[in-house]
Design a protein around this motif. Structure first.
Motif, PDB file in Angstrom:
ATOM      1  N   GLU A 209      -3.556  -4.456  -9.071  1.00 38.64           N
ATOM      2  CA  GLU A 209      -2.973  -3.509  -8.118  1.00 38.64           C
ATOM      3  C   GLU A 209      -3.810  -3.417  -6.849  1.00 38.64           C
TER       4      GLU A 209
ATOM      5  N   LYS B 111      -3.233   0.411  -3.048  1.00 43.40           N
ATOM      6  CA  LYS B 111      -2.261   0.139  -4.110  1.00 43.40           C
ATOM      7  C   LYS B 111      -1.158   1.189  -4.190  1.00 43.40           C
TER       8      LYS B 111
ATOM      9  N   VAL C 102       0.391   3.135   2.160  1.00 49.47           N
ATOM     10  CA  VAL C 102       0.365   1.925   2.995  1.00 49.47           C
ATOM     11  C   VAL C 102       1.423   2.027   4.096  1.00 49.47           C
ATOM     12  N   LYS C 103       2.624   2.412   3.721  1.00 47.74           N
ATOM     13  CA  LYS C 103       3.704   2.540   4.702  1.00 47.74           C
ATOM     14  C   LYS C 103       3.363   3.563   5.779  1.00 47.74           C
TER      15      LYS C 103
ATOM     16  N   GLU D 186       2.018   2.504  -2.428  1.00 44.19           N
ATOM     17  CA  GLU D 186       2.972   2.019  -1.429  1.00 44.19           C
ATOM     18  C   GLU D 186       3.246   3.037  -0.331  1.00 44.19           C
ATOM     19  N   SER D 187       3.428   4.300  -0.701  1.00 47.07           N
ATOM     20  CA  SER D 187       3.740   5.317   0.305  1.00 47.07           C
ATOM     21  C   SER D 187       2.607   5.491   1.297  1.00 47.07           C
TER      22      SER D 187
ATOM     23  N   CYS E 239      -6.471   5.746   2.970  1.00 45.85           N
ATOM     24  CA  CYS E 239      -5.357   5.038   2.341  1.00 45.85           C
ATOM     25  C   CYS E 239      -5.842   4.311   1.095  1.00 45.85           C
TER      26      CYS E 239
ATOM     27  N   ARG F 260       3.294  -7.282   3.825  1.00 50.12           N
ATOM     28  CA  ARG F 260       4.724  -7.041   4.007  1.00 50.12           C
ATOM     29  C   ARG F 260       4.988  -6.073   5.155  1.00 50.12           C
ATOM     30  N   GLU F 261       4.296  -4.946   5.153  1.00 46.63           N
ATOM     31  CA  GLU F 261       4.561  -3.922   6.164  1.00 46.63           C
ATOM     32  C   GLU F 261       4.103  -4.358   7.553  1.00 46.63           C
TER      33      GLU F 261
ATOM     34  N   LEU G 113       1.337  -5.416  -0.113  1.00 44.82           N
ATOM     35  CA  LEU G 113       1.952  -4.288   0.587  1.00 44.82           C
ATOM     36  C   LEU G 113       1.602  -4.286   2.073  1.00 44.82           C
TER      37      LEU G 113
ATOM     38  N   LEU H 153      -1.575  -6.456  -5.275  1.00 41.26           N
ATOM     39  CA  LEU H 153      -0.534  -5.558  -4.766  1.00 41.26           C
ATOM     40  C   LEU H 153      -0.933  -4.974  -3.407  1.00 41.26           C
TER      41      LEU H 153
END
Length: 234
Positions: free
Chosen positions: A102, A55, A60-61, A57-58, A52, A113-114, A110, A106
């Motif tokens: 980033e 920086k 990390v999710k 987002e996809s 992973c 948040r997730e 990320l 960032l």
């Protein structure tokens, strides 16, 4: 919750501080999940590794979603992934600014948040973000690096307020120089200058760091949030 049932996610853990913390918490009986941009040779029955880029987002999710699917979700997040750079401000390329913010800011945002979405459902969680002693010392040549970490400190304080009702704590650790690959980009005289500005004039140790992470994640620290600890004294 018994700590042996908890899952710790440590970002950027292929080497250095992240690798040390991964092995440290595996020895303590935690389920440990790590992620980095390349494969890890860490092998343990309670360890899982994901590829992973923090920086993106996809990615990390997807990583956090997979942890939920296979491990029941993240209980403790340690945002260790980061980059350093030493540049005089007028000689700093914009790409360096973008890359550091980033990766450092960032990426931490990320994952915070997730993972916090999963923690809210559990009504329990611990998030530890990494800052640096370079923030309070206002070191010349480290404007961009220190600024990205200062942003992490502000993020941690505000998120700690937003998530406090869910029994989620968010705290920050600011290490002094520690012998890792990250410090190799800093000239020896600059490192010595930093150490001489500390109250306790020595390199930090990996054990100094795990002492603070242990403190932040313990059940007894449920009343401690939005705080930052700088190692070595300033």
């Amino acid at each position: 919750m018994n700590h042996k049932q908890k899952t710790i996610l440590i970002t950027g853990n292929r080497k250095g501080i992240g690798r040390y913390l991964s092995e440290f918490y595996l020895k303590k009986g935690y389920n440990v999940v790590g992620c980095s941009r390349s494969d890890s040779d860490l092998s343990h029955k309670n360890y899982t590794h994901y590829l992973c880029d923090v920086k993106v987002e996809s990615e990390v999710k997807t990583t956090v979603r997979e942890i939920k699917k296979h491990k029941g979700g993240v209980d403790i997040l340690i945002n260790n992934a980061g980059k350093a750079s030493l540049n005089h401000s007028i000689l700093t390329p914009s790409e360096t600014v973008k890359d550091l913010f980033e990766t450092n800011y960032l990426g931490s945002f990320l994952f915070s948040r997730e993972c916090s979405k999963q923690m809210i459902k559990k009504k329990w969680g611990r998030i530890i973000n990494f800052s640096t002693i370079a923030v309070p010392l206002d070191l010349e040549g480290e404007m961009v690096y220190a600024s990205s970490k200062s942003a992490i400190e502000k993020m941690s304080r505000i998120m700690s307020k937003e998530l406090s009702t869910y029994n989620i704590t968010i705290n920050t650790i600011g290490p002094t120089p520690v012998y890792t690959d990250l410090i190799k980009v800093v000239p020896k005289d600059k490192v010595e200058e930093i150490i001489n500005m500390q109250t306790i004039k020595r390199f930090g140790s990996l054990e100094d760091i795990s002492n603070v992470t242990n403190f932040f994640i313990s059940n007894e620290s449920s009343f401690i949030t939005g705080q930052k600890i700088y190692l070595g004294g300033i």
